[in-house]
Design a protein around this motif. Structure first.
Motif, PDB file in Angstrom:
ATOM      1  N   UNK A   1      -5.545 -11.096 -14.194  1.00 49.76           N
ATOM      2  CA  UNK A   1      -4.741 -10.226 -13.339  1.00 49.76           C
ATOM      3  C   UNK A   1      -3.798 -11.064 -12.481  1.00 49.76           C
ATOM      4  N   UNK A   2      -2.623 -10.499 -12.207  1.00 50.15           N
ATOM      5  CA  UNK A   2      -1.652 -11.165 -11.342  1.00 50.15           C
ATOM      6  C   UNK A   2      -1.838 -10.692  -9.907  1.00 50.15           C
ATOM      7  N   UNK A   3      -1.697 -11.607  -8.945  1.00 46.42           N
ATOM      8  CA  UNK A   3      -1.744 -11.230  -7.533  1.00 46.42           C
ATOM      9  C   UNK A   3      -0.408 -10.585  -7.178  1.00 46.42           C
ATOM     10  N   UNK A   4      -0.466  -9.335  -6.692  1.00 45.83           N
ATOM     11  CA  UNK A   4       0.740  -8.589  -6.358  1.00 45.83           C
ATOM     12  C   UNK A   4       0.916  -8.438  -4.843  1.00 45.83           C
ATOM     13  N   UNK A   5      -0.161  -8.109  -4.140  1.00 42.75           N
ATOM     14  CA  UNK A   5      -0.147  -7.874  -2.687  1.00 42.75           C
ATOM     15  C   UNK A   5       0.943  -6.871  -2.291  1.00 42.75           C
ATOM     16  N   UNK A   6       1.030  -5.755  -3.036  1.00 40.67           N
ATOM     17  CA  UNK A   6       2.050  -4.733  -2.815  1.00 40.67           C
ATOM     18  C   UNK A   6       1.508  -3.638  -1.909  1.00 40.67           C
ATOM     19  N   UNK A   7       2.187  -3.334  -0.782  1.00 40.14           N
ATOM     20  CA  UNK A   7       1.743  -2.207   0.058  1.00 40.14           C
ATOM     21  C   UNK A   7       1.868  -0.898  -0.726  1.00 40.14           C
ATOM     22  N   UNK A   8       0.846  -0.038  -0.629  1.00 36.00           N
ATOM     23  CA  UNK A   8       0.841   1.224  -1.373  1.00 36.00           C
ATOM     24  C   UNK A   8       0.332   2.355  -0.486  1.00 36.00           C
ATOM     25  N   UNK A   9       0.652   3.597  -0.903  1.00 30.51           N
ATOM     26  CA  UNK A   9       0.096   4.799  -0.274  1.00 30.51           C
ATOM     27  C   UNK A   9      -1.146   5.187  -1.059  1.00 30.51           C
ATOM     28  N   UNK A  10      -2.241   5.437  -0.325  1.00 34.38           N
ATOM     29  CA  UNK A  10      -3.512   5.756  -0.966  1.00 34.38           C
ATOM     30  C   UNK A  10      -4.057   7.059  -0.400  1.00 34.38           C
ATOM     31  N   UNK A  11      -4.578   7.908  -1.285  1.00 34.32           N
ATOM     32  CA  UNK A  11      -5.332   9.084  -0.866  1.00 34.32           C
ATOM     33  C   UNK A  11      -6.795   8.686  -0.941  1.00 34.32           C
ATOM     34  N   UNK A  12      -7.503   8.806   0.178  1.00 36.11           N
ATOM     35  CA  UNK A  12      -8.912   8.409   0.223  1.00 36.11           C
ATOM     36  C   UNK A  12      -9.685   9.413   1.065  1.00 36.11           C
ATOM     37  N   UNK A  13     -10.993   9.481   0.823  1.00 36.75           N
ATOM     38  CA  UNK A  13     -11.862  10.234   1.732  1.00 36.75           C
ATOM     39  C   UNK A  13     -12.761   9.231   2.432  1.00 36.75           C
ATOM     40  N   UNK A  14     -13.213   9.603   3.626  1.00 35.06           N
ATOM     41  CA  UNK A  14     -13.978   8.694   4.472  1.00 35.06           C
ATOM     42  C   UNK A  14     -15.329   9.292   4.826  1.00 35.06           C
ATOM     43  N   UNK A  15     -16.368   8.455   4.792  1.00 30.47           N
ATOM     44  CA  UNK A  15     -17.687   8.865   5.254  1.00 30.47           C
ATOM     45  C   UNK A  15     -17.652   8.940   6.782  1.00 30.47           C
ATOM     46  N   UNK A  16     -18.671   9.558   7.388  1.00 28.42           N
ATOM     47  CA  UNK A  16     -18.730   9.665   8.849  1.00 28.42           C
ATOM     48  C   UNK A  16     -18.745   8.295   9.525  1.00 28.42           C
ATOM     49  N   UNK A  17     -19.300   7.284   8.840  1.00 30.06           N
ATOM     50  CA  UNK A  17     -19.337   5.933   9.418  1.00 30.06           C
ATOM     51  C   UNK A  17     -18.014   5.181   9.237  1.00 30.06           C
ATOM     52  N   UNK A  18     -17.027   5.824   8.602  1.00 33.76           N
ATOM     53  CA  UNK A  18     -15.709   5.212   8.453  1.00 33.76           C
ATOM     54  C   UNK A  18     -15.464   4.520   7.127  1.00 33.76           C
ATOM     55  N   UNK A  19     -16.461   4.488   6.255  1.00 34.65           N
ATOM     56  CA  UNK A  19     -16.302   3.812   4.951  1.00 34.65           C
ATOM     57  C   UNK A  19     -15.353   4.612   4.061  1.00 34.65           C
ATOM     58  N   UNK A  20     -14.248   3.979   3.586  1.00 29.24           N
ATOM     59  CA  UNK A  20     -13.286   4.696   2.747  1.00 29.24           C
ATOM     60  C   UNK A  20     -13.692   4.728   1.273  1.00 29.24           C
ATOM     61  N   UNK A  21     -13.234   5.776   0.596  1.00 30.42           N
ATOM     62  CA  UNK A  21     -13.416   5.920  -0.852  1.00 30.42           C
ATOM     63  C   UNK A  21     -12.046   6.290  -1.426  1.00 30.42           C
ATOM     64  N   UNK A  22     -11.306   5.318  -1.981  1.00 30.03           N
ATOM     65  CA  UNK A  22      -9.982   5.634  -2.529  1.00 30.03           C
ATOM     66  C   UNK A  22     -10.083   6.547  -3.750  1.00 30.03           C
ATOM     67  N   UNK A  23      -9.153   7.501  -3.841  1.00 27.95           N
ATOM     68  CA  UNK A  23      -9.154   8.480  -4.930  1.00 27.95           C
ATOM     69  C   UNK A  23      -7.971   8.240  -5.872  1.00 27.95           C
ATOM     70  N   UNK A  24      -6.783   8.052  -5.298  1.00 24.47           N
ATOM     71  CA  UNK A  24      -5.590   7.766  -6.099  1.00 24.47           C
ATOM     72  C   UNK A  24      -4.554   7.073  -5.218  1.00 24.47           C
ATOM     73  N   UNK A  25      -3.559   6.444  -5.879  1.00 27.69           N
ATOM     74  CA  UNK A  25      -2.502   5.755  -5.144  1.00 27.69           C
ATOM     75  C   UNK A  25      -1.182   5.913  -5.877  1.00 27.69           C
ATOM     76  N   UNK A  26      -0.099   5.636  -5.149  1.00 35.16           N
ATOM     77  CA  UNK A  26       1.239   5.713  -5.733  1.00 35.16           C
ATOM     78  C   UNK A  26       1.785   4.313  -5.921  1.00 35.16           C
ATOM     79  N   UNK A  27       2.369   4.092  -7.109  1.00 46.11           N
ATOM     80  CA  UNK A  27       2.994   2.811  -7.433  1.00 46.11           C
ATOM     81  C   UNK A  27       4.272   3.108  -8.204  1.00 46.11           C
ATOM     82  N   UNK A  28       5.388   2.655  -7.696  1.00 46.89           N
ATOM     83  CA  UNK A  28       6.696   2.871  -8.327  1.00 46.89           C
ATOM     84  C   UNK A  28       6.945   4.354  -8.606  1.00 46.89           C
ATOM     85  N   UNK A  29       6.572   5.222  -7.652  1.00 50.33           N
ATOM     86  CA  UNK A  29       6.797   6.653  -7.785  1.00 50.33           C
ATOM     87  C   UNK A  29       5.828   7.355  -8.722  1.00 50.33           C
ATOM     88  N   UNK A  30       4.872   6.611  -9.277  1.00 45.01           N
ATOM     89  CA  UNK A  30       3.905   7.168 -10.216  1.00 45.01           C
ATOM     90  C   UNK A  30       2.536   7.247  -9.535  1.00 45.01           C
TER      91      UNK A  30
END
Length: 87
Positions: free
Chosen positions: A6-35
């Motif tokens: 894998x190539x290191x990209x370090x690209x900022x992205x928008x992510x849809x995630x849900x969070x547990x009560x303790x704050x732990x995130x669970x990413x569901x989907x993200x946007x990359x290049x409009x996709x």
């Protein structure tokens, strides 16, 4: 057949995630290049300290363009920013 490294990209992205009560995130989907890319499987989640900042590293895989591809997402805990770290 082995995946190429894998190539290191370090690209900022928008992510849809849900969070547990303790704050732990669970990413569901993200946007990359409009996709929108659905995260099909989270293989592992680790916590790391990088340059004094705590980040969560998610190793995931999804079916992208008809091919099962691994990738890594990083979530900075102090800034709440998400990055597509490797793909």
């Amino acid at each position: 057949m082995e995946q190429p490294p894998m190539k290191i990209l370090s690209t900022p992205i928008s992510v849809l995630a849900w969070f547990e009560l303790n704050g732990k995130p669970h990413p569901v989907r993200f946007k990359l290049d409009g996709k929108e890319i659905k995260i099909e499987q989270i293989i592992s989640m680790t916590e790391e300290k990088i340059a004094g900042n705590w980040v969560l590293l998610f190793k995931c895989q999804s079916n992208i363009d008809g091919e099962l591809k691994p990738f890594e997402l990083k979530h900075e805990l102090n800034t709440c920013k998400w990055y597509l770290w490797k793909m």
